[in-house]
Design an enzyme around this catalytic site. Structure first.
Site, PDB file in Angstrom:
ATOM      1  N   TYR A 195      -1.286 -15.953 -10.531  1.00 29.06           N
ATOM      2  CA  TYR A 195       0.087 -16.266 -10.985  1.00 29.06           C
ATOM      3  C   TYR A 195       0.108 -17.570 -11.771  1.00 29.06           C
ATOM      4  CZ  TYR A 195       1.786 -12.664  -7.815  1.00 29.06           C
ATOM      5  OH  TYR A 195       2.016 -11.465  -7.196  1.00 29.06           O
ATOM      6  N   LYS A 232      -2.535  -6.672  -8.364  1.00 33.18           N
ATOM      7  CA  LYS A 232      -3.262  -7.883  -8.753  1.00 33.18           C
ATOM      8  C   LYS A 232      -4.023  -8.412  -7.540  1.00 33.18           C
ATOM      9  CE  LYS A 232      -1.905 -10.993  -6.723  1.00 33.18           C
ATOM     10  NZ  LYS A 232      -1.801 -11.266  -5.257  1.00 33.18           N
TER      11      LYS A 232
HETATM   12  P1  NAD Z   1      -1.971  -5.500   3.654  1.00 31.78           P
HETATM   13  O1  NAD Z   1      -3.080  -6.077   4.437  1.00 31.78           O
HETATM   14  O2  NAD Z   1      -0.598  -5.648   4.183  1.00 31.78           O
HETATM   15  O3  NAD Z   1      -2.238  -3.941   3.427  1.00 31.78           O
HETATM   16  C1  NAD Z   1      -3.485  -3.436   3.053  1.00 31.78           C
HETATM   17  C2  NAD Z   1      -3.523  -1.952   3.240  1.00 31.78           C
HETATM   18  O4  NAD Z   1      -4.831  -1.499   2.929  1.00 31.78           O
HETATM   19  C3  NAD Z   1      -3.216  -1.520   4.679  1.00 31.78           C
HETATM   20  O5  NAD Z   1      -2.424  -0.375   4.667  1.00 31.78           O
HETATM   21  C4  NAD Z   1      -4.593  -1.194   5.234  1.00 31.78           C
HETATM   22  O6  NAD Z   1      -4.565  -0.203   6.240  1.00 31.78           O
HETATM   23  C5  NAD Z   1      -5.318  -0.687   3.997  1.00 31.78           C
HETATM   24  N1  NAD Z   1      -6.767  -0.834   4.095  1.00 31.78           N
HETATM   25  C6  NAD Z   1      -7.655   0.121   3.762  1.00 31.78           C
HETATM   26  N2  NAD Z   1      -8.901  -0.302   3.969  1.00 31.78           N
HETATM   27  C7  NAD Z   1      -8.817  -1.547   4.452  1.00 31.78           C
HETATM   28  C8  NAD Z   1      -9.778  -2.499   4.864  1.00 31.78           C
HETATM   29  N3  NAD Z   1     -11.100  -2.252   4.811  1.00 31.78           N
HETATM   30  N4  NAD Z   1      -9.338  -3.696   5.304  1.00 31.78           N
HETATM   31  C9  NAD Z   1      -8.020  -3.984   5.344  1.00 31.78           C
HETATM   32  N5  NAD Z   1      -7.064  -3.113   4.952  1.00 31.78           N
HETATM   33  C10 NAD Z   1      -7.455  -1.899   4.520  1.00 31.78           C
HETATM   34  O7  NAD Z   1      -2.092  -6.085   2.176  1.00 31.78           O
HETATM   35  P2  NAD Z   1      -0.944  -6.163   1.068  1.00 31.78           P
HETATM   36  O8  NAD Z   1      -0.257  -7.473   1.198  1.00 31.78           O
HETATM   37  O9  NAD Z   1      -0.130  -4.951   1.074  1.00 31.78           O
HETATM   38  O10 NAD Z   1      -1.853  -6.267  -0.263  1.00 31.78           O
HETATM   39  C11 NAD Z   1      -2.433  -5.114  -0.856  1.00 31.78           C
HETATM   40  C12 NAD Z   1      -2.687  -5.391  -2.341  1.00 31.78           C
HETATM   41  O11 NAD Z   1      -1.452  -5.709  -2.956  1.00 31.78           O
HETATM   42  C13 NAD Z   1      -3.595  -6.601  -2.620  1.00 31.78           C
HETATM   43  O12 NAD Z   1      -4.393  -6.337  -3.740  1.00 31.78           O
HETATM   44  C14 NAD Z   1      -2.635  -7.730  -2.921  1.00 31.78           C
HETATM   45  O13 NAD Z   1      -3.167  -8.724  -3.759  1.00 31.78           O
HETATM   46  C15 NAD Z   1      -1.507  -6.981  -3.595  1.00 31.78           C
HETATM   47  N6  NAD Z   1      -0.212  -7.637  -3.423  1.00 31.78           N
HETATM   48  C16 NAD Z   1       0.514  -7.895  -4.542  1.00 31.78           C
HETATM   49  C17 NAD Z   1       1.730  -8.510  -4.434  1.00 31.78           C
HETATM   50  C18 NAD Z   1       2.557  -8.760  -5.672  1.00 31.78           C
HETATM   51  O14 NAD Z   1       3.529  -9.503  -5.599  1.00 31.78           O
HETATM   52  N7  NAD Z   1       2.238  -8.134  -6.799  1.00 31.78           N
HETATM   53  C19 NAD Z   1       2.220  -8.913  -3.185  1.00 31.78           C
HETATM   54  C20 NAD Z   1       1.446  -8.626  -2.062  1.00 31.78           C
HETATM   55  C21 NAD Z   1       0.225  -7.985  -2.194  1.00 31.78           C
END
Ligand code: NAD
Length: 374
Positions: free
Chosen positions: A220, A134
């Site tokens: 949410y 999401k």
């Molecule tokens: P994060 O920043 O911790 O991780 C992002 C990942 O994408 C990293 O591994 C990074 O290397 C990679 N990436 C690739 N290209 C990138 C770029 N151009 N810029 C930045 N990162 C890049 O993020 P996250 O918290 O893991 O979130 C990722 C996804 O998951 C998002 O869509 C977020 O909304 C979703 N998410 C959902 C929940 C949930 O409860 N369902 C919780 C957290 C995150």
């Protein structure tokens, strides 16, 4: 030694199952639920690292067997930690070759929001079932593109709405549906946290995030307003609040929105990157329910106007979500968070941004029952 994982994999492929029959109890070997689907996580950031991969160690119907990463150093780290075979490790360039990998049934896209559409579509074209984090994408058009790609490929599509598989949320749905307190008249849902650490993070960059608090946490609150009434809104008006424009140069900081529902109920949501808010409230003719917290990873907590607690044993929401999706594929159980749900929420987000741009104008919505499950 044959591990349970190896055994399940063998069961999926069929080959060799007979040879293993004698070493496993017949009931386990015959039961359809002994199949486990292989999952590849795309994007190994914080959500994959701290929530999804650990949850996938406990799932009954699927298991972590592949990764797709743009960071070479993570390949060995993840291979060592989770026993991921070298053949199941991909980068963003060679990812499409996953089509030839029979170990992987489900691709779970956990990248910044603006990358969801590209990778979900590539996964679908590779013939893999897809889970998209999401918010589903950064526009309704991209949601349609993902849905169409999955339909064309004949693969299943789920959105990473973990709360849809979680008992407190499903208890709200039950109370709304069965009406022990009468008709729902008002809902209030809040989701947000205070973000101040890194001003360069992708969540504050419109090109990568597609929006600010609304797309990150507001989905949410939108979901809460919908399952807290059992209906999609028929109109919305919204306002944006900015207190720290230096930090929030590119994305929305806090948003409130008011909904009208088909049965005459009203709703109010708040989402923010400046305030820690995490609550759900539904008011009925003869009582109310409240969850606080309502949308974090849990344990959640809730109470009713009768003084009773809403209480369930805590389990990993991600584990429940992944098993629900695997059972949807394996057994045809309902899809708890289909693509239409993610698209509907994006339609509402776009209407909220439109209302803000037009000074809080009421925007009509024609969603019918789109995306409502259960
Ligand atoms: P994060 O920043 O911790 O991780 C992002 C990942 O994408 C990293 O591994 C990074 O290397 C990679 N990436 C690739 N290209 C990138 C770029 N151009 N810029 C930045 N990162 C890049 O993020 P996250 O918290 O893991 O979130 C990722 C996804 O998951 C998002 O869509 C977020 O909304 C979703 N998410 C959902 C929940 C949930 O409860 N369902 C919780 C957290 C995150």
């Amino acid at each position: 030694m044959t591990t349970r994982r190896d055994f399940n994999k063998t069961m999926i492929k069929g080959a060799g199952a007979a040879a293993l029959m004698s070493t496993f109890p017949l009931s386990a070997a015959c039961a359809p639920q002994s199949k486990k689907l292989g999952v590849a996580l795309v994007g190994l950031g914080s959500y994959s690292t701290y929530q999804l991969a650990p949850a996938l160690q406990d799932t009954q119907h699927c298991y972590l067997t592949g990764v797709v990463t743009g960071t070479p150093v993570k390949e060995k780290q993840w291979a060592d930690k989770y026993g991921i075979p070298t053949d199941n490790i991909y980068n963003y360039d060679n990812f499409d070759a996953i089509a030839d990998n029979d170990d992987i049934d489900i691709v779970y896209v956990v990248l910044p929001n603006s990358m969801h559409a590209e990778f979900c579509i590539r996964a679908a074209k590779a013939g893999k079932h897809v889970i998209c984090e999401k918010p589903m994408a950064i526009s309704v058009k991209e949601c349609d593109d993902i849905i169409n790609a999955c339909n064309a490929a004949g693969v299943k599509l789920g959105v990473g709405y973990r709360l849809q598989s979680e008992p407190y949320t499903n208890e709200i749905k039950r109370i709304v549906r069965e009406k022990p307190f009468g008709e729902v008249r008002f809902v209030s849902a809040e989701a947000g946290y205070r973000s101040r650490g890194n001003p360069d993070q992708w969540r504050l960059n419109r090109a990568l995030a597609g929006g600010g608090a609304l797309l990150n946490m507001g989905v949410y609150a939108i979901q809460g307003a919908i399952y807290g009434t059992g209906q999609n809104p028929i109109s919305v008006s919204a306002q944006e609040f900015s207190t720290d424009p230096d930090y929030f140069k590119d994305t929305d900081e806090s948003i409130t929105a008011q909904f009208k529902f088909p049965n005459g109920a009203t709703g109010s949501i708040f989402t923010s990157h400046s305030a820690n808010v995490n609550r759900h409230y539904s008011a009925f003719d003869r009582g109310w329910l409240e969850l606080n917290p309502a949308n974090n990873y849990g344990p959640l907590a809730g109470r009713l106007s009768t003084g009773e607690e809403i209480k369930f044993t805590h389990e990993s929401q991600q584990k429940l979500q992944m098993d629900d999706f695997a059972r949807h594929i394996l057994e045809g159980t309902p899809n708890c968070a289909p693509g239409e749900m993610g698209k509907r929420d994006m339609i509402i987000c776009e209407a909220i941004y439109q209302s803000i741009a037009e000074g809080g104008k009421t925007i009509s919505l024609d969603l019918g029952r789109m995306g409502i499950v259960g």
